[in-house]
Design a protein around this motif. Structure first.
Motif, PDB file in Angstrom:
ATOM      1  N   VAL A   1      -9.700  -7.237  -0.202  1.00 37.92           N
ATOM      2  CA  VAL A   1      -8.292  -7.167   0.201  1.00 37.92           C
ATOM      3  C   VAL A   1      -7.781  -8.596   0.351  1.00 37.92           C
ATOM      4  O   VAL A   1      -7.868  -9.204   1.429  1.00 37.92           O
ATOM      5  CB  VAL A   1      -8.125  -6.363   1.502  1.00 37.92           C
TER       6      VAL A   1
ATOM      7  N   TYR B   1      -6.999  -4.536  -4.119  1.00 36.32           N
ATOM      8  CA  TYR B   1      -8.125  -3.857  -3.467  1.00 36.32           C
ATOM      9  C   TYR B   1      -9.392  -3.858  -4.308  1.00 36.32           C
ATOM     10  O   TYR B   1     -10.227  -2.945  -4.198  1.00 36.32           O
ATOM     11  CB  TYR B   1      -7.724  -2.432  -3.054  1.00 36.32           C
TER      12      TYR B   1
ATOM     13  N   SER C   1       0.845  -1.193   0.000  1.00 32.84           N
ATOM     14  CA  SER C   1       0.000   0.000   0.000  1.00 32.84           C
ATOM     15  C   SER C   1       0.880   1.242   0.000  1.00 32.84           C
ATOM     16  O   SER C   1       2.078   1.179   0.297  1.00 32.84           O
ATOM     17  CB  SER C   1      -0.924   0.014   1.221  1.00 32.84           C
TER      18      SER C   1
END
Length: 314
Positions: free
Chosen positions: A285, A208, A161
């Motif tokens: 996720v 995601y 991320s």
């Protein structure tokens, strides 16, 4: 003798006049104060309530020739900022909250790693329609400050991320229930949710829930947000928030859960112990490996941070 008596009489007269004047001044002052207290027009109503809560926790340790073992050096820093601006005027209410957090830990064996990272901005405008209900519009942005990594055993760290990868943006018309100042419940049957992955590498992995190679995904569904903040005992404050979202367009039964809890125990004016527990479940996720099957998939994400350090409220 006559002069003496005349002098005494003059003194008595002067004393009486002064005393009468003092009594009159006092009575006028008291009467004026009463009038001011009763005059509602002179009372200014405060329509904005603003403030900032700041917490900074620092821990450091070192070992030298320590037979029990351990890292030679450890250092950790954790910080949270909770800023708010609440507006209330007549039947209109506008709540604005910024919930920020960042922390890292550095050890001899593992090096520097991130321990906490959050940007959460919420703005909610409502109009009172009676019985503690408001017609409201809510906007929320949730992302992070810096890059995040997963650390699989015996492999190099993997980027998971970064800032705006992901970022979640909510635009939600609905109804807000506020029975008491400490609690609010927001309900929306039609909420737009935007998922951004503004990183080419993560987008190429379809991270995601976005389509492979895309940077953006749109969802629409039902949304619930419950917020509670209360001083539960002397010097003990609890703040909690539960968000639930169901995507009508894809597997609406898989509810996205975001649950955050913060407990602050105030030691004195500038020292406090804090406990933060966050839980997230998002079916999109899928970066966690099942150790038995080796298949990547979603998991309940849990983060717990306990610290003691500097705390201030402005």
């Amino acid at each position: 003798m006559r002069k003496f008596a005349l002098s005494i009489a003059c003194c008595l007269l002067a004393f009486t006049a002064v005393q009468a004047q003092n009594d009159w001044i006092k009575s006028q002052r008291d009467e004026t104060a009463k009038k001011i207290k009763k005059d509602d027009k002179d009372t200014t109503v405060k329509i904005w309530k603003k403030g900032v809560n700041l917490n900074v926790n620092i821990n450091q340790g070192s070992l030298s020739n320590w037979a029990a073992g351990g890292d030679n050096f450890t250092f950790s820093l954790g910080s949270t900022v909770y800023a708010y601006a609440f507006y209330k005027n007549g039947r209109r209410a506008w709540d604005n909250v910024a919930d920020l957090a960042y922390g890292f830990i550095n050890t001899t064996s593992l090096g520097a790693r991130k321990a906490d990272d959050r940007i959460d901005l919420t703005s909610k405008y409502g109009y009172d329609i009676g019985r503690h209900w408001y017609i409201s519009m809510l906007g929320n942005l949730r992302t992070q400050f810096t890059n995040g990594y997963l650390y699989p055993a015996d492999t190099t760290p993997q980027l998971s991320s970064r800032f705006f990868a992901p970022a979640y943006v909510l635009l939600s018309p609905g109804f807000d229930y506020k029975p008491v100042p400490e609690f609010s419940l927001f309900l929306s049957p039609a909420t737009s949710r935007f998922v951004f992955v503004m990183d080419d590498y993560l987008a190429s992995q379809g991270a995601y829930g976005v389509d492979t190679g895309k940077h953006f995904k749109y969802e629409i569904g039902a949304y619930l947000s419950a917020n509670y903040m209360k001083t539960v005992a002397k010097n003990i404050t609890y703040k909690g928030r539960l968000d639930l979202f169901s995507n009508y367009l894809n597997n609406p039964q898989n509810i996205v859960v975001f649950f955050t809890n913060a407990l602050e125990l105030k030691v004195n004016k500038y020292i406090a112990a804090t406990l933060n527990v966050d839980m997230i479940y998002d079916d999109n996720v899928k970066v966690f490996e099942n150790k038995q099957t080796g298949v990547m998939g979603p998991r309940l994400q849990v983060k717990q941070i306990l610290g003691i350090g500097f705390a201030a409220k402005f």
